[in-house]
Design a protein around this motif. Structure first.
Motif, PDB file in Angstrom:
ATOM      1  N   HIS A  30      -8.268   1.059  14.160  1.00 44.63           N
ATOM      2  CA  HIS A  30      -7.555   1.155  12.887  1.00 44.63           C
ATOM      3  C   HIS A  30      -6.053   1.006  13.130  1.00 44.63           C
TER       4      HIS A  30
ATOM      5  N   GLN B 244      -8.701  -2.600   3.585  1.00 38.37           N
ATOM      6  CA  GLN B 244      -9.278  -1.362   3.067  1.00 38.37           C
ATOM      7  C   GLN B 244      -8.557  -0.118   3.577  1.00 38.37           C
TER       8      GLN B 244
ATOM      9  N   CYS C 294       0.825  -1.209   0.000  1.00 38.19           N
ATOM     10  CA  CYS C 294       0.000   0.000   0.000  1.00 38.19           C
ATOM     11  C   CYS C 294       0.863   1.264   0.000  1.00 38.19           C
TER      12      CYS C 294
ATOM     13  N   SER D  93      -7.585   3.591   3.768  1.00 33.98           N
ATOM     14  CA  SER D  93      -8.381   4.769   3.445  1.00 33.98           C
ATOM     15  C   SER D  93      -7.913   5.957   4.277  1.00 33.98           C
ATOM     16  N   ASN D  94      -8.515   7.125   4.012  1.00 32.84           N
ATOM     17  CA  ASN D  94      -8.210   8.334   4.753  1.00 32.84           C
ATOM     18  C   ASN D  94      -8.834   8.249   6.142  1.00 32.84           C
TER      19      ASN D  94
ATOM     20  N   ALA E 165     -10.574  11.098   0.428  1.00 27.68           N
ATOM     21  CA  ALA E 165     -10.533   9.658   0.667  1.00 27.68           C
ATOM     22  C   ALA E 165      -9.748   8.998  -0.454  1.00 27.68           C
ATOM     23  N   ILE E 166      -8.958   8.003  -0.107  1.00 24.41           N
ATOM     24  CA  ILE E 166      -8.124   7.349  -1.105  1.00 24.41           C
ATOM     25  C   ILE E 166      -8.566   5.904  -1.253  1.00 24.41           C
ATOM     26  N   GLU E 167      -8.285   5.364  -2.392  1.00 24.17           N
ATOM     27  CA  GLU E 167      -8.503   3.943  -2.630  1.00 24.17           C
ATOM     28  C   GLU E 167      -7.211   3.381  -3.183  1.00 24.17           C
TER      29      GLU E 167
ATOM     30  N   ILE F  97      -3.392   7.882   6.790  1.00 24.59           N
ATOM     31  CA  ILE F  97      -3.826   6.753   5.972  1.00 24.59           C
ATOM     32  C   ILE F  97      -3.677   5.486   6.808  1.00 24.59           C
TER      33      ILE F  97
ATOM     34  N   LYS G  54      -8.756  -0.272   8.100  1.00 24.47           N
ATOM     35  CA  LYS G  54      -9.872  -0.574   8.984  1.00 24.47           C
ATOM     36  C   LYS G  54      -9.656  -1.945   9.611  1.00 24.47           C
TER      37      LYS G  54
END
Length: 200
Positions: free
Chosen positions: A145, A99, A41, A101-102, A159-161, A107, A110
């Motif tokens: 998280h 997942q 990531c 994410s922001n 938000a990032i993916e 970053i 979850k």
């Protein structure tokens, strides 16, 4: 005796550089699948805007115990003893991490099952409060998280993916750790004071 901090003091102290105090963590020194997912990531993260967390720095914060300088060894040892008793009824469990994410600017992944993580936090918090009734426990509004990159400066991020070949990491949680936490300019470091096995 440790007193509760106001919101303003709480934010000020959490952002300072240097020793922060004692916390309950889940650490991931031996979670090789999580390390691989994290590294994959991080390759998609813009390092001009974020500081990546090294594999040995990955952690999940469960709760705060005491600010730096506001507890003594005898109190910490009593909390450890109470936590060992409390965790005799806590079973080891598998935590799924996925997942990226922001997370309010940082970053991270979850974590599920969130309820199981909160149950462990509550057991440790009860142990802390049994020794220090006014301990400044961490009233977090975020879901559990694991942060993999911190923002390099104050900024609002969308938000990032992040698409990866590894979709998730399943990690066995066998213990919690009481740590002495320190904040550096771009990362956190800690020393483990005690490890509390889940023995249910």
């Amino acid at each position: 005796m440790i007193g509760k901090m106001s919101n303003a003091d709480d934010q000020r102290r959490d952002r300072r550089v240097g020793p922060l105090g004692y916390y309950w963590f889940i650490t991931f020194e031996h979670a090789s699948v999580l390390h691989a997912l994290t590294e994959e990531c991080q390759q998609a993260i813009d390092t001009t805007h974020f500081y990546p967390v090294s594999s040995d720095g990955l952690h999940l914060t469960l709760d705060r115990i005491a600010y730096d300088g506001e507890s003594v060894r005898e109190q910490l040892d009593s909390i450890v003893t109470a936590a060992r008793r409390a965790c005799k009824d806590q079973r080891p469990f598998t935590m799924t991490i996925e997942q990226a994410s922001n997370l309010r600017g940082a970053i991270g992944f979850k974590v599920s099952p969130a309820e199981r993580v909160r149950n462990l936090r509550d057991a440790l918090r009860s142990a802390t409060l049994s020794v220090l009734p006014e301990a400044p426990v961490k009233e977090s509004v975020s879901d559990p998280h694991v942060t993999i990159a911190y923002p390099a400066f104050a900024m609002a991020t969308d938000a990032i993916e992040i698409s990866t070949a590894i979709h998730r990491a399943d990690v066995s949680v066998m213990e919690a750790a009481m740590v002495s936490l320190e904040r550096r300019e771009s990362f956190y470091s800690w020393d483990v004071y005690a490890r509390i096995p889940l023995a249910g």
